[in-house]
Structure formats: C-alpha cells, structure tokens
Design an enzyme around this catalytic site. Structure first.
Site, PDB file in Angstrom:
ATOM      1  CD  GLU A  63     -11.925   7.167   6.210  1.00  0.00           C
ATOM      2  OE1 GLU A  63     -12.139   7.709   5.364  1.00  0.00           O
ATOM      3  OE2 GLU A  63     -11.451   7.122   6.752  1.00  0.00           O
ATOM      4  CD  GLU A  94     -12.409  10.791   5.342  1.00  0.00           C
ATOM      5  OE1 GLU A  94     -11.739  10.106   5.741  1.00  0.00           O
ATOM      6  OE2 GLU A  94     -12.506  11.243   3.251  1.00  0.00           O
ATOM      7  CG  HIS A 163      -3.094  11.973  10.905  1.00  0.00           C
ATOM      8  ND1 HIS A 163      -2.124  12.648   9.885  1.00  0.00           N
ATOM      9  CD2 HIS A 163      -3.520  10.622  10.935  1.00  0.00           C
ATOM     10  CE1 HIS A 163      -2.064  11.379   9.776  1.00  0.00           C
ATOM     11  NE2 HIS A 163      -2.752  10.543  10.021  1.00  0.00           N
TER      12      HIS A 163
END
Length: 370
Positions: A63, A94, A163
């Site tokens: 990505e 993914e 994250h």
C-alpha cells in the site's frame, strides 16, 4: 498492472552464482561513497534497491509503496528506478497482498511486501499462518517460498490505535516462519539482504522508532561483505551480537529495545556496574549459544522487550536461558516488558515502554547477596 519479471532456475536458487555476479556488478557501478551518516530507513531502502539490481526476480509491492515511497518513505525512489512493474501500489487489502505474494513466490519470484503498520497485518494473518508458513511443508519440500513480509512494528512514535503494536510473538510461534528484527543501521542493510536471499519466508520486523536513527556506515563495505558471505554461504541468520561487553549481568534485547538496553548499561557504568548487552537480531532462528554463553559468564539476566510479557518472546527467552544456564544463575531471570494491556494512547506511551529506570530497577533486584 501485472508485473513482468524474468525468472530462471538460477534466480530460484539461494544466492546463486549468477545472482552473486549480478550483485558484484551492481556494487561496482554504484557510486563509491565511503563512510557516511546513514539512517536505518535509508539502509533498508538501499538494501532493496541493491537486491533488485542484483536479481530481476525481486519485486516490491504494498500500500502506497510506489510513487509515494511508503508511509515511512522506506521504498522511496524504487518505482522511479525500476518502474511500476517492479515496485507498485496495491489495493488496501492485506490478505490480497500476501495471497498474491504467495503465488508469485511459488512461481519463481522473490516478492518483498510491506504491511503499512504492524496491526494492519492482522487481516492477512490467515494467509501468513495457513499458506506462507506451511507451503514448504505441505508440498514435502517441492515448493519453496522466498518471500519477505516487511512489518513496521512496535511503539515510540506516538501512533494511535492500530498504528503501534508488538506482534512478533504471533509470528515467532508460527512454525515455518523466520523472524528478523534489526536494531542497528548496518544490520538493517545486512539482514534485509539476507532475508531477500533466503528461500524461506521471513517476517522482517522493522522498529518504527529506529527508522531515523543514524550511524556512520560504509555502504561499499556492506555490499562487499554481503557478496563475500553469499559466495561463501555465510549468514548472520540465527546469530546474536554482543552489543556491549560486561561482567555483572546480561541484558537481552531485540529490535526497538536494544538502544534502551545500551542506554541502561551506559547509565550503570557511571555507577560502577558492568552490564553486558546481547542483541538477539533474529528471533527465529534463535541463537542459544551466544545468549547462554553470556549468562553463564555473568550469572544474572534481564530480558527486555516492548511487547506484552505474558506468553511472549521474552517468556521463551527466559525459558531457554533457564534450561541451559540453571546451575550458573545467581538469581532468577527478570523481565522488563510492556504491560499486559493494549498499546496506550500516545501521551501515555512512555509509561508503557521499557525505560532505563525500569531496567536498572530490575538489575537491582538481581542482587541475592543481601
């Protein structure tokens, strides 16, 4: 766009003679730089570029890794240099990224894919566990899977939920996967080149907070070392490094925790204490010999990791050290890890991550003489 890649029986080999010659040619044509201040991000970028120059079956995708160069700019410039057929963007899927990489690796290519953030890789977990890790065994060795899955992981950047995570234990627990995690700039280059050369799938865990760390590095020397090791069949895989010599206790760390362990050892030295630091480097395969030799010498050990302590890589390290060093231990092995809670919000992260003070407190608890 489907990538068009030239493959051959030589390209399918583990650092074949043709690949080694191509690597030498690429290194020879590269501009000589000598020692220079290099970030880990640039070392990783250079490792991929050199591997792509050396072997036409190596390609990079994920990505935003194309023209943007990735969220952390680790793939910056690869599309411009090698074209969109060798470094390209994928949909935000993914499981699809990993599934496509599996098919490519089964057919003679060497894909290097990026999971944009650690927790973003979880939608691909079924592919990784059921196919990436098992294909070689499922085919009784007929099919190899030379695939590298790059995962920016761990904390230290103030990332919000999804994250920042320390997911290495999931992959280390999965038989069939190698798990690498560099802590230094030279190792970032060296280990990624070796991961790409490997005929086995590698989870390449990149400490996000170390992307901008800098060291003086001679790229020409690293390239030469890689070529010489490839020709001789040598590798740093499964070999820990003694990052600092010491005599009184051993600090065992990997990836993002290594600089913290070194800082703790430096602080202890100011107080007259001598701590040895071991950088594990490859979690799978694990270097029992180097780690055990250090603990036998010092008689005490602290394992340091950002991940949760329960059922973790740090738990496995403690077990392995205890089994091999029981009669040498002067005190129980201690751990300094993240707490058994989800990664906290950015403003609370410093409470969660291992710190110099927490490590030195654990070292203080190793003194049994009192």
């Amino acid at each position: 766009m489907s990538p068009t890649v030239t493959t051959s029986s030589e390209a399918n080999g583990n650092v074949s003679a043709a690949t080694a010659r191509a690597a030498a040619s690429a290194a020879a044509t590269a501009e000589a730089t000598g020692p220079q201040s290099l970030t880990m991000a640039k070392a990783l970028n250079t490792a991929m570029a050199d591997a792509m120059h050396a072997d036409p079956s190596v390609l990079v995708f994920g990505e935003d890794v194309g023209m943007l160069g990735g969220v952390f700019r680790i793939t910056d410039g690869l599309t411009k240099t090698f074209g969109e057929q060798r470094c390209f963007d994928t949909p935000l899927a993914e499981s699809g990224i990993v599934g496509m990489a599996v098919g490519m690796a089964m057919n003679g290519m060497r894909p290097v894919i990026e999971m944009q953030f650690d927790a973003f890789a979880y939608p691909a977990f079924e592919q990784i566990v059921s196919h990436v890790a098992k294909m070689h065994n499922r085919t009784k060795g007929a099919l190899k899977l030379p695939l590298v899955i790059r995962v920016p992981y761990a904390g230290g950047i103030g990332g919000v939920e999804h994250h920042c995570d320390s997911s290495e234990s999931y992959y280390a627990h999965t038989a069939g996967l190698k798990v690498f995690t560099p802590a230094t700039v030279p190792d970032a280059y060296r280990m990624l080149r070796e991961a790409i050369d490997s005929n086995d799938p590698v989870m390449f865990m990149e400490p996000k907070k170390l992307y901008w760390s800098k060291e003086m590095v001679d790229l020409d020397d690293l390239r030469g070392q890689h070529l010489a090791n490839a020709e001789a069949g040598r590798t740093s895989e499964g070999r820990a490094a003694v990052a600092r010599q010491g005599t009184e206790a051993t600090l065992i760390a990997y990836g993002p925790s290594v600089p913290t362990a070194l800082a703790a050892a430096a602080a202890a030295a100011e107080e007259g204490r001598s701590l040895e630091v071991i950088d594990v480097r490859t979690i799978v395969p694990f270097d029992d010999e180097t780690v055990a030799a250090s603990v036998r010498k010092t008689g005490r050990a602290v394992v340091i990791a950002e991940a949760h302590g329960f059922a973790s890589v740090s738990s496995e390290i403690v077990a392995r050290v205890q089994e091999r060093c029981f009669h040498y231990l002067a005190a129980p092995i201690r751990r300094v890890t993240g707490f058994d809670v989800p990664y906290p919000a950015p403003k609370l992260e410093h409470y969660y991550l291992p710190s110099v003070d927490r490590i030195l407190d654990a070292v203080d608890d190793l003194q049994w003489e009192n």
